[in-house]
Design a protein around this motif. Structure first.
Motif, PDB file in Angstrom:
ATOM      1  N   GLY A   1       2.049  -7.425 -18.538  1.00  0.00           N
ATOM      2  CA  GLY A   1       0.713  -6.699 -17.797  1.00  0.00           C
ATOM      3  C   GLY A   1       0.536  -5.328 -18.808  1.00  0.00           C
ATOM      4  N   LEU A   2      -0.621  -4.872 -18.650  1.00  0.00           N
ATOM      5  CA  LEU A   2      -0.720  -3.358 -19.012  1.00  0.00           C
ATOM      6  C   LEU A   2       0.073  -2.447 -18.421  1.00  0.00           C
ATOM      7  CD1 LEU A   2      -4.427  -3.794 -20.108  1.00  0.00           C
ATOM      8  CD2 LEU A   2      -2.760  -4.105 -21.424  1.00  0.00           C
ATOM      9  N   ASN A   3       0.010  -1.131 -18.803  1.00  0.00           N
ATOM     10  CA  ASN A   3       0.628  -0.145 -18.207  1.00  0.00           C
ATOM     11  C   ASN A   3       0.151  -0.127 -16.857  1.00  0.00           C
ATOM     12  OD1 ASN A   3       0.828   1.472 -21.349  1.00  0.00           O
ATOM     13  ND2 ASN A   3       2.582   1.116 -20.122  1.00  0.00           N
ATOM     14  N   GLY A   4       0.879   0.154 -15.782  1.00  0.00           N
ATOM     15  CA  GLY A   4       0.182   0.595 -14.526  1.00  0.00           C
ATOM     16  C   GLY A   4      -0.235  -0.497 -13.622  1.00  0.00           C
ATOM     17  N   CYS A   5      -0.015  -1.678 -13.996  1.00  0.00           N
ATOM     18  CA  CYS A   5      -0.686  -2.869 -13.280  1.00  0.00           C
ATOM     19  C   CYS A   5       0.333  -3.391 -12.178  1.00  0.00           C
ATOM     20  CB  CYS A   5      -0.785  -4.167 -14.276  1.00  0.00           C
ATOM     21  SG  CYS A   5       0.701  -4.711 -14.853  1.00  0.00           S
ATOM     22  N   GLY A   6       1.822  -2.721 -12.259  1.00  0.00           N
ATOM     23  CA  GLY A   6       2.337  -2.957 -11.071  1.00  0.00           C
ATOM     24  C   GLY A   6       3.502  -3.751 -11.202  1.00  0.00           C
ATOM     25  N   LYS A   7       4.026  -4.048 -12.228  1.00  0.00           N
ATOM     26  CA  LYS A   7       5.167  -4.859 -12.834  1.00  0.00           C
ATOM     27  C   LYS A   7       6.398  -4.320 -12.288  1.00  0.00           C
ATOM     28  CE  LYS A   7       4.560  -4.312 -17.274  1.00  0.00           C
ATOM     29  NZ  LYS A   7       3.414  -3.387 -17.150  1.00  0.00           N
ATOM     30  N   THR A   8       6.740  -3.161 -12.482  1.00  0.00           N
ATOM     31  CA  THR A   8       8.056  -2.468 -11.805  1.00  0.00           C
ATOM     32  C   THR A   8       7.850  -2.459 -10.226  1.00  0.00           C
ATOM     33  OG1 THR A   8       7.956  -1.275 -13.748  1.00  0.00           O
ATOM     34  CG2 THR A   8       9.485  -0.485 -12.027  1.00  0.00           C
ATOM     35  N   THR A   9       6.796  -2.295  -9.739  1.00  0.00           N
ATOM     36  CA  THR A   9       6.471  -2.101  -8.350  1.00  0.00           C
ATOM     37  C   THR A   9       7.113  -3.706  -7.718  1.00  0.00           C
ATOM     38  OG1 THR A   9       4.740  -0.334  -8.462  1.00  0.00           O
ATOM     39  CG2 THR A   9       5.295  -1.924  -6.485  1.00  0.00           C
TER      40      THR A   9
ATOM     41  N   ILE B   1       0.833  -1.167   0.013  1.00  0.00           N
ATOM     42  CA  ILE B   1       0.066   0.036  -0.260  1.00  0.00           C
ATOM     43  C   ILE B   1       0.830   1.130  -0.002  1.00  0.00           C
ATOM     44  CG2 ILE B   1      -1.736   1.318   1.199  1.00  0.00           C
ATOM     45  CD1 ILE B   1      -2.642  -1.390   2.512  1.00  0.00           C
ATOM     46  N   ARG B   2       0.551   2.111  -0.915  1.00  0.00           N
ATOM     47  CA  ARG B   2       1.198   3.533  -0.845  1.00  0.00           C
ATOM     48  C   ARG B   2       0.200   4.589  -1.099  1.00  0.00           C
ATOM     49  NH1 ARG B   2       4.834   1.422   0.706  1.00  0.00           N
ATOM     50  NH2 ARG B   2       7.313   1.133  -0.054  1.00  0.00           N
ATOM     51  N   GLU B   3       0.148   5.650  -0.340  1.00  0.00           N
ATOM     52  CA  GLU B   3      -0.521   6.621  -0.468  1.00  0.00           C
ATOM     53  C   GLU B   3      -1.991   6.074  -0.581  1.00  0.00           C
ATOM     54  OE1 GLU B   3       0.783   9.435  -3.259  1.00  0.00           O
ATOM     55  OE2 GLU B   3       2.815   9.143  -2.729  1.00  0.00           O
ATOM     56  N   ASN B   4      -2.461   4.976   0.410  1.00  0.00           N
ATOM     57  CA  ASN B   4      -3.552   4.649   0.398  1.00  0.00           C
ATOM     58  C   ASN B   4      -4.445   3.927  -0.757  1.00  0.00           C
ATOM     59  OD1 ASN B   4      -4.162   5.574   3.105  1.00  0.00           O
ATOM     60  ND2 ASN B   4      -4.731   7.680   2.373  1.00  0.00           N
TER      61      ASN B   4
ATOM     62  N   THR C   1       7.282  -7.486 -20.143  1.00  0.00           N
ATOM     63  CA  THR C   1       6.748  -6.599 -21.260  1.00  0.00           C
ATOM     64  C   THR C   1       5.423  -6.702 -21.325  1.00  0.00           C
ATOM     65  OG1 THR C   1       6.896  -7.015 -23.763  1.00  0.00           O
ATOM     66  CG2 THR C   1       6.407  -8.932 -22.592  1.00  0.00           C
ATOM     67  N   HIS C   2       4.826  -5.810 -22.344  1.00  0.00           N
ATOM     68  CA  HIS C   2       3.658  -5.194 -22.591  1.00  0.00           C
ATOM     69  C   HIS C   2       3.146  -6.249 -23.791  1.00  0.00           C
ATOM     70  CE1 HIS C   2       4.961  -1.415 -21.047  1.00  0.00           C
ATOM     71  NE2 HIS C   2       4.158  -1.671 -20.305  1.00  0.00           N
ATOM     72  N   HIS C   3       4.201  -6.874 -24.546  1.00  0.00           N
ATOM     73  CA  HIS C   3       3.842  -7.367 -26.017  1.00  0.00           C
ATOM     74  C   HIS C   3       3.850  -8.984 -26.153  1.00  0.00           C
ATOM     75  CE1 HIS C   3       3.799  -3.055 -27.013  1.00  0.00           C
ATOM     76  NE2 HIS C   3       5.227  -3.135 -26.515  1.00  0.00           N
TER      77      HIS C   3
ATOM     78  N   ASP D   1      13.694  -5.994 -17.717  1.00  0.00           N
ATOM     79  CA  ASP D   1      12.584  -5.304 -17.684  1.00  0.00           C
ATOM     80  C   ASP D   1      12.234  -4.404 -18.979  1.00  0.00           C
ATOM     81  OD1 ASP D   1      10.226  -3.843 -16.964  1.00  0.00           O
ATOM     82  OD2 ASP D   1      11.472  -2.523 -15.302  1.00  0.00           O
ATOM     83  N   GLU D   2      11.221  -4.568 -20.026  1.00  0.00           N
ATOM     84  CA  GLU D   2      11.016  -4.207 -21.082  1.00  0.00           C
ATOM     85  C   GLU D   2      12.245  -3.920 -21.857  1.00  0.00           C
ATOM     86  OE1 GLU D   2       8.143  -1.135 -20.827  1.00  0.00           O
ATOM     87  OE2 GLU D   2       7.528  -1.908 -18.989  1.00  0.00           O
ATOM     88  N   PRO D   3      13.271  -4.826 -22.109  1.00  0.00           N
ATOM     89  CA  PRO D   3      14.468  -4.275 -22.858  1.00  0.00           C
ATOM     90  C   PRO D   3      14.310  -3.778 -24.301  1.00  0.00           C
ATOM     91  CG  PRO D   3      14.183  -6.992 -22.605  1.00  0.00           C
ATOM     92  CD  PRO D   3      13.034  -6.269 -21.789  1.00  0.00           C
TER      93      PRO D   3
HETATM   94  N1  LIG Z   1       4.853   5.747  -4.648  1.00  0.00           N
HETATM   95  C1  LIG Z   1       3.996   5.540  -4.937  1.00  0.00           C
HETATM   96  N2  LIG Z   1       2.803   6.037  -4.843  1.00  0.00           N
HETATM   97  C2  LIG Z   1       1.639   5.914  -5.244  1.00  0.00           C
HETATM   98  N3  LIG Z   1       1.351   5.353  -6.190  1.00  0.00           N
HETATM   99  C3  LIG Z   1       2.398   4.716  -6.932  1.00  0.00           C
HETATM  100  C4  LIG Z   1       3.770   4.715  -6.385  1.00  0.00           C
HETATM  101  N4  LIG Z   1       4.709   3.954  -6.778  1.00  0.00           N
HETATM  102  C5  LIG Z   1       3.777   3.561  -8.200  1.00  0.00           C
HETATM  103  N5  LIG Z   1       2.419   3.810  -8.029  1.00  0.00           N
HETATM  104  C6  LIG Z   1       1.431   3.674  -8.908  1.00  0.00           C
HETATM  105  O1  LIG Z   1       1.375   2.212  -8.876  1.00  0.00           O
HETATM  106  C7  LIG Z   1       0.943   1.820 -10.309  1.00  0.00           C
HETATM  107  C8  LIG Z   1       1.807   0.581 -10.600  1.00  0.00           C
HETATM  108  O2  LIG Z   1       3.017   1.184 -11.162  1.00  0.00           O
HETATM  109  P1  LIG Z   1       4.267   0.565 -11.762  1.00  0.00           P
HETATM  110  O3  LIG Z   1       5.210   1.440 -12.291  1.00  0.00           O
HETATM  111  O4  LIG Z   1       4.738  -0.744 -10.939  1.00  0.00           O
HETATM  112  O5  LIG Z   1       3.318  -0.151 -13.046  1.00  0.00           O
HETATM  113  P2  LIG Z   1       3.778  -0.922 -14.329  1.00  0.00           P
HETATM  114  O6  LIG Z   1       3.155  -2.049 -14.471  1.00  0.00           O
HETATM  115  O7  LIG Z   1       5.554  -1.242 -14.184  1.00  0.00           O
HETATM  116  O8  LIG Z   1       3.752   0.212 -15.347  1.00  0.00           O
HETATM  117  P3  LIG Z   1       4.223   0.410 -16.892  1.00  0.00           P
HETATM  118  O9  LIG Z   1       4.053  -0.721 -17.792  1.00  0.00           O
HETATM  119  O10 LIG Z   1       3.571   1.580 -17.411  1.00  0.00           O
HETATM  120  O11 LIG Z   1       5.568   0.957 -16.697  1.00  0.00           O
HETATM  121  C9  LIG Z   1       0.745   2.852 -11.072  1.00  0.00           C
HETATM  122  O12 LIG Z   1      -0.636   3.180 -11.024  1.00  0.00           O
HETATM  123  C10 LIG Z   1       1.567   3.930 -10.433  1.00  0.00           C
HETATM  124  O13 LIG Z   1       0.918   5.112 -10.594  1.00  0.00           O
END
Ligand SMILES: Nc1ncnc2c1ncn2[C@@H]1O[C@H](COP(=O)(O)OP(=O)(O)OP(=O)(O)O)[C@@H](O)[C@H]1O
Length: 275
Positions: free
Chosen positions: A48-56, A24-27, A212-214, A178-180
């Motif tokens: 996964g699609l953009n923003g699904c949390g892969k990099t996290t 959990i980050r920023e609720n 990857t996204h692809h 990571d998305e090389p």
């Molecule tokens: N510190 C944070 N506080 C709040 N939200 C965050 C934080 N870090 C990441 N996010 C959100 O978490 C979600 C996942 O981010 P992440 O970078 O893991 O996605 P991703 O799957 O790697 O996306 P992409 O394919 O676009 O690189 C995004 O909606 C991002 O805005």
């Protein structure tokens, strides 16, 4: 043989073992109850699609982000009871975001040598043996002709190959890509994928996680795939079982057409995209 790897130390059980990881980050619930087991002799694709949390999720695996809940054991290192910098030396990480972080005036071979110390920049003295290995890696990744060229003058595709050589310098047990292929043209991308396939089939090579996204980048060497959606595992298992029209249509919430061409899977939408 493509690249000689030496896997040293104690016998590994699982490469990655995540149990009920939430973050959990920023609720916001960024990772939601993720369990993921990667065994030896498997190579995984994370789609996964953009923003699904892969990099996290990768940041959790590398120990850069501490999960709010759950347990993580990576390469026999259990978080909370391990030395994370030591663990990170066993993990190679290549991402396009890393490309920007290297000193402007370093040569390709210096960047590769820095991989031995998992540092951004080379601050240690190196042995002749290490220089030999760096040159060998550059050769095998088809970069030997620009070994002494300044890194900042290399193209994006050339930089990606240098960064993979750097990641291999410390003979990692886990290599995260990571998305090389971001920003690469068709030929540079196919050349890079071919090199990745060769690394994957090395008998003692590292376990790969390829993000990857692809779908078409999922090579036959990726035995397993995880489909990630909105911070959760949507599906995980053998790649062949996942890359089906039914599963992918459910994943994208849109009817997709799946075509298999030469061991690869190509996707297109059956209808216009819906919002
Ligand atoms: N510190 C944070 N506080 C709040 N939200 C965050 C934080 N870090 C990441 N996010 C959100 O978490 C979600 C996942 O981010 P992440 O970078 O893991 O996605 P991703 O799957 O790697 O996306 P992409 O394919 O676009 O690189 C995004 O909606 C991002 O805005």
């Amino acid at each position: 043989m493509f690249i000689q790897f030496k896997l040293e130390g104690c016998q590994l059980t699982n490469i990655v073992e995540l149990t009920n990881i939430s973050l959990i980050r920023e609720n916001k619930l960024l990772l939601n109850d993720i369990s993921w087991e990667i065994n030896q002799n498997e190579h995984w694709c994370l789609l996964g699609l953009n923003g699904c949390g892969k990099t996290t999720l990768l940041n959790v695996i590398n120990g850069y982000i501490w999960p709010t809940k759950g347990e993580a054991t990576i390469l026999n290192h259990t978080f909370g009871a391990t030395n994370l910098p030591e663990m990170r030396k066993e993990i190679g990480w290549v991402s396009s975001s890393l490309q920007q972080r290297f000193p402007e005036d370093e040569t390709a071979i210096t960047i590769v040598l820095s991989g031995k110390f998992a540092s951004i920049g080379l601050y240690e003295s190196v042995t002749q043996e290490e220089i030999k290995r760096a040159n060998q890696l550059l050769k095998q990744l088809k970069c030997q002709h620009f070994a002494n060229q300044l890194y900042r003058t290399l193209s994006q595709g050339e930089r990606q190959r240098v960064l993979i050589a750097r990641a291999l310098m410390a003979s990692p047990k886990l290599l995260i890509l990571d998305e090389p292929c971001t920003g690469l043209d068709l030929l540079a991308k196919e050349q890079l994928l071919l090199l990745i396939q060769q690394i994957a089939i090395e008998p003692d090579g590292p376990t790969l996680i390829y993000v990857t996204h692809h779908v078409e980048e999922i090579l036959s060497c990726f035995t397993h795939t995880m489909l990630m959606k909105e911070g959760r595992v949507f599906s995980a298992g053998k790649t062949a079982d996942l890359l089906t029209e039914d599963r992918l249509s459910a994943f994208f919430e849109q009817e997709v057409l799946v075509q298999k061409i030469k061991d690869r899977t190509w996707l297109s939408l059956k209808e216009k995209v819906t919002y």
